[in-house]
Scaffold this active site. Structure first.
Site, PDB file in Angstrom:
ATOM      1  NE  ARG A 147      32.980  42.138  89.273  1.00  0.00           N
ATOM      2  CZ  ARG A 147      33.929  42.087  90.195  1.00  0.00           C
ATOM      3  NH1 ARG A 147      35.060  41.472  89.951  1.00  0.00           N
ATOM      4  NH2 ARG A 147      33.773  42.657  91.361  1.00  0.00           N
ATOM      5  CE1 TYR A 150      26.008  40.587  94.680  1.00  0.00           C
ATOM      6  CE2 TYR A 150      27.378  42.250  93.653  1.00  0.00           C
ATOM      7  CZ  TYR A 150      26.665  41.805  94.743  1.00  0.00           C
ATOM      8  OH  TYR A 150      26.602  42.567  95.891  1.00  0.00           O
TER       9      TYR A 150
HETATM   10  P1  NAD Z   1      27.102  38.243 103.085  1.00  0.00           P
HETATM   11  O1  NAD Z   1      27.405  37.100 102.177  1.00  0.00           O
HETATM   12  O2  NAD Z   1      27.901  38.407 104.317  1.00  0.00           O
HETATM   13  O3  NAD Z   1      25.571  38.237 103.488  1.00  0.00           O
HETATM   14  C1  NAD Z   1      24.552  37.701 102.678  1.00  0.00           C
HETATM   15  C2  NAD Z   1      23.620  36.893 103.571  1.00  0.00           C
HETATM   16  O4  NAD Z   1      22.536  36.381 102.782  1.00  0.00           O
HETATM   17  C3  NAD Z   1      24.321  35.677 104.188  1.00  0.00           C
HETATM   18  O5  NAD Z   1      24.039  35.608 105.573  1.00  0.00           O
HETATM   19  C4  NAD Z   1      23.724  34.492 103.430  1.00  0.00           C
HETATM   20  O6  NAD Z   1      23.730  33.298 104.192  1.00  0.00           O
HETATM   21  C5  NAD Z   1      22.329  35.014 103.118  1.00  0.00           C
HETATM   22  N1  NAD Z   1      21.708  34.364 101.966  1.00  0.00           N
HETATM   23  C6  NAD Z   1      22.236  34.163 100.749  1.00  0.00           C
HETATM   24  N2  NAD Z   1      21.355  33.533  99.939  1.00  0.00           N
HETATM   25  C7  NAD Z   1      20.231  33.352 100.690  1.00  0.00           C
HETATM   26  C8  NAD Z   1      18.968  32.763 100.433  1.00  0.00           C
HETATM   27  N3  NAD Z   1      18.663  32.236  99.224  1.00  0.00           N
HETATM   28  N4  NAD Z   1      18.052  32.732 101.418  1.00  0.00           N
HETATM   29  C9  NAD Z   1      18.327  33.252 102.641  1.00  0.00           C
HETATM   30  N5  NAD Z   1      19.509  33.832 102.934  1.00  0.00           N
HETATM   31  C10 NAD Z   1      20.454  33.886 101.972  1.00  0.00           C
HETATM   32  O7  NAD Z   1      27.219  39.557 102.179  1.00  0.00           O
HETATM   33  P2  NAD Z   1      27.125  41.077 102.622  1.00  0.00           P
HETATM   34  O8  NAD Z   1      28.390  41.717 102.257  1.00  0.00           O
HETATM   35  O9  NAD Z   1      26.609  41.196 104.005  1.00  0.00           O
HETATM   36  O10 NAD Z   1      26.007  41.589 101.616  1.00  0.00           O
HETATM   37  C11 NAD Z   1      24.671  41.800 102.043  1.00  0.00           C
HETATM   38  C12 NAD Z   1      23.892  42.475 100.934  1.00  0.00           C
HETATM   39  O11 NAD Z   1      24.505  43.724 100.605  1.00  0.00           O
HETATM   40  C13 NAD Z   1      23.845  41.652  99.646  1.00  0.00           C
HETATM   41  O12 NAD Z   1      22.596  41.817  99.018  1.00  0.00           O
HETATM   42  C14 NAD Z   1      24.933  42.280  98.813  1.00  0.00           C
HETATM   43  O13 NAD Z   1      24.697  42.112  97.443  1.00  0.00           O
HETATM   44  C15 NAD Z   1      24.837  43.738  99.232  1.00  0.00           C
HETATM   45  N6  NAD Z   1      26.101  44.445  99.004  1.00  0.00           N
HETATM   46  C16 NAD Z   1      27.175  44.258  99.828  1.00  0.00           C
HETATM   47  C17 NAD Z   1      28.352  44.938  99.540  1.00  0.00           C
HETATM   48  C18 NAD Z   1      29.584  44.813 100.408  1.00  0.00           C
HETATM   49  O14 NAD Z   1      30.593  45.416 100.061  1.00  0.00           O
HETATM   50  N7  NAD Z   1      29.573  44.117 101.515  1.00  0.00           N
HETATM   51  C19 NAD Z   1      28.449  45.773  98.431  1.00  0.00           C
HETATM   52  C20 NAD Z   1      27.340  45.895  97.618  1.00  0.00           C
HETATM   53  C21 NAD Z   1      26.164  45.243  97.924  1.00  0.00           C
END
Ligand code: NAD
Length: 322
Positions: A147, A150
């Site tokens: 992991r 990340y």
């Molecule tokens: P997700 O995968 O649904 O959304 C991530 C988005 O980023 C996607 O639409 C993807 O296409 C886009 N993306 C990825 N790489 C990219 C790039 N190089 N350029 C442009 N776009 C890019 O994930 P999520 O759950 O919506 O997470 C969103 C954010 O919240 C992330 O930063 C994630 O680390 C953070 N987060 C989410 C959670 C959770 O439980 N959902 C928990 C902790 C942190």
């Protein structure tokens, strides 16, 4: 304290993902003009309904932000694949988006004099030795584990935000998000909620890693987004945990999903992946004190609306039925 609304220009990276798309909806509902940048690697165009105040730009944020010259009032950096499946298939992309991509987003916010909000994660705490996790805990992360792409990329992003805030005077905030779920999740993204729902709806066994006694606290996406808007408008720097405190074992989650879907799927137990955290629960004291944050949605109601969304997408062909 700044209220964002009519006339506010907001840039959301990762705007087509789970959290990003719901955040875009909330900002549009407040009257903001929103630009969503996404490369659709883990998100989908279908998550963003057309709107007169929404501009969608398909771009990889690691290559820059092709979003015109007009300054933004806020830059919200949410682009990053976030599921365990992605950690295995997109580790280098994750490292790039939460390092190079973060620096591009920070530079844009600095140039525009915008407020910056960075989506960090409970994963910065690793497999925590302190429970529940307050923001003052520095974490227990394996820097070369499965992991780590990340966890360490997010820790780099936090360090970058801290440097821009401390040394360049950037108005910035860090949010550490805990396990968030809701409608629009990819059925195959490997996180526990979509996996269980997909398996239950397909009549396949629900696979539990280990004996299922490990716990997670699940946050419904609407509660998270409400907290994100509070943090954005508060002017606070954080870091602030957002999530819910209610812990469920993974086995309990499987049982709730089976009951709510009415599925007769069985439960199967497999090996735990390495570095899978045993317990995760946010200490929300700071979020309450600084922001007045209080999650509202009970996990049964949140799981029900997520299941309804999966059922609807299966019916209209948005999710393949095998
Ligand atoms: P997700 O995968 O649904 O959304 C991530 C988005 O980023 C996607 O639409 C993807 O296409 C886009 N993306 C990825 N790489 C990219 C790039 N190089 N350029 C442009 N776009 C890019 O994930 P999520 O759950 O919506 O997470 C969103 C954010 O919240 C992330 O930063 C994630 O680390 C953070 N987060 C989410 C959670 C959770 O439980 N959902 C928990 C902790 C942190």
């Amino acid at each position: 304290m700044t209220t964002y609304g009519t006339g506010s220009r907001i840039l959301v990276t990762g705007g087509a993902g789970l959290v990003g798309s719901h955040l875009v909806d909330a900002l549009l509902a407040k009257g903001c003009d929103v630009t969503a940048v996404d490369n659709f690697s883990t998100g989908s165009k279908a998550n963003l309904d057309p709107h007169e105040r929404l501009t969608v730009v398909e771009a990889d944020v690691t290559e820059g932000l092709p979003v015109g010259e007009a300054p933004f009032d806020a830059v919200l950096h949410f682009a990053c694949p976030a599921s365990p499946v992605d950690f295995a298939t997109l580790p280098v992309e994750i490292l790039r988006v939460d390092s190079v991509g973060t620096l591009h987003a920070l530079d844009r916010a600095l140039a525009d004099g915008a407020r910056f909000l960075m989506a960090s994660t409970s994963e910065v705490y690793g497999d925590p030795l302190v429970h529940p996790q307050p923001e003052s805990y520095w974490g227990n992360v394996n820097p070369i584990g499965v992991r780590s792409c990340y966890d360490e990329a997010k820790r780099f992003s936090e360090a970058a935000v801290a440097a821009y805030h401390r040394h360049k005077g950037l108005d910035a905030a860090i949010v550490r998000i805990f396990n968030t779920y809701g409608p629009r999740m990819r059925p195959d993204d490997g996180r526990v909620v979509p996996s269980f729902i997909s398996q239950a709806l397909a009549g396949e066994p629900l696979t539990i890693h280990g004996d299922g006694s490990q716990t997670r606290s699940l946050c419904y996406v609407d509660d998270l987004v409400a907290g994100l808007v509070l943090l954005l408008e508060s002017g606070e720097y954080g870091p602030v945990n957002l999530g819910t405190e209610y812990e469920l074992t993974v086995r309990e989650m499987a049982e709730v999903v089976l009951r709510l879907t009415g599925s007769s799927s069985t439960i199967e137990y497999t090996d735990r992946p390495s570095d899978d955290p045993e317990r995760r629960r946010p200490d929300l004291t700071k979020a309450r004190e600084l922001l007045g944050y209080e999650p509202q949605v009970h996990y049964e109601a949140g799981l029900k609306s997520t299941i309804d969304d999966f059922v609807a997408r299966r019916a209209d062909g948005g999710i393949a039925v095998v």
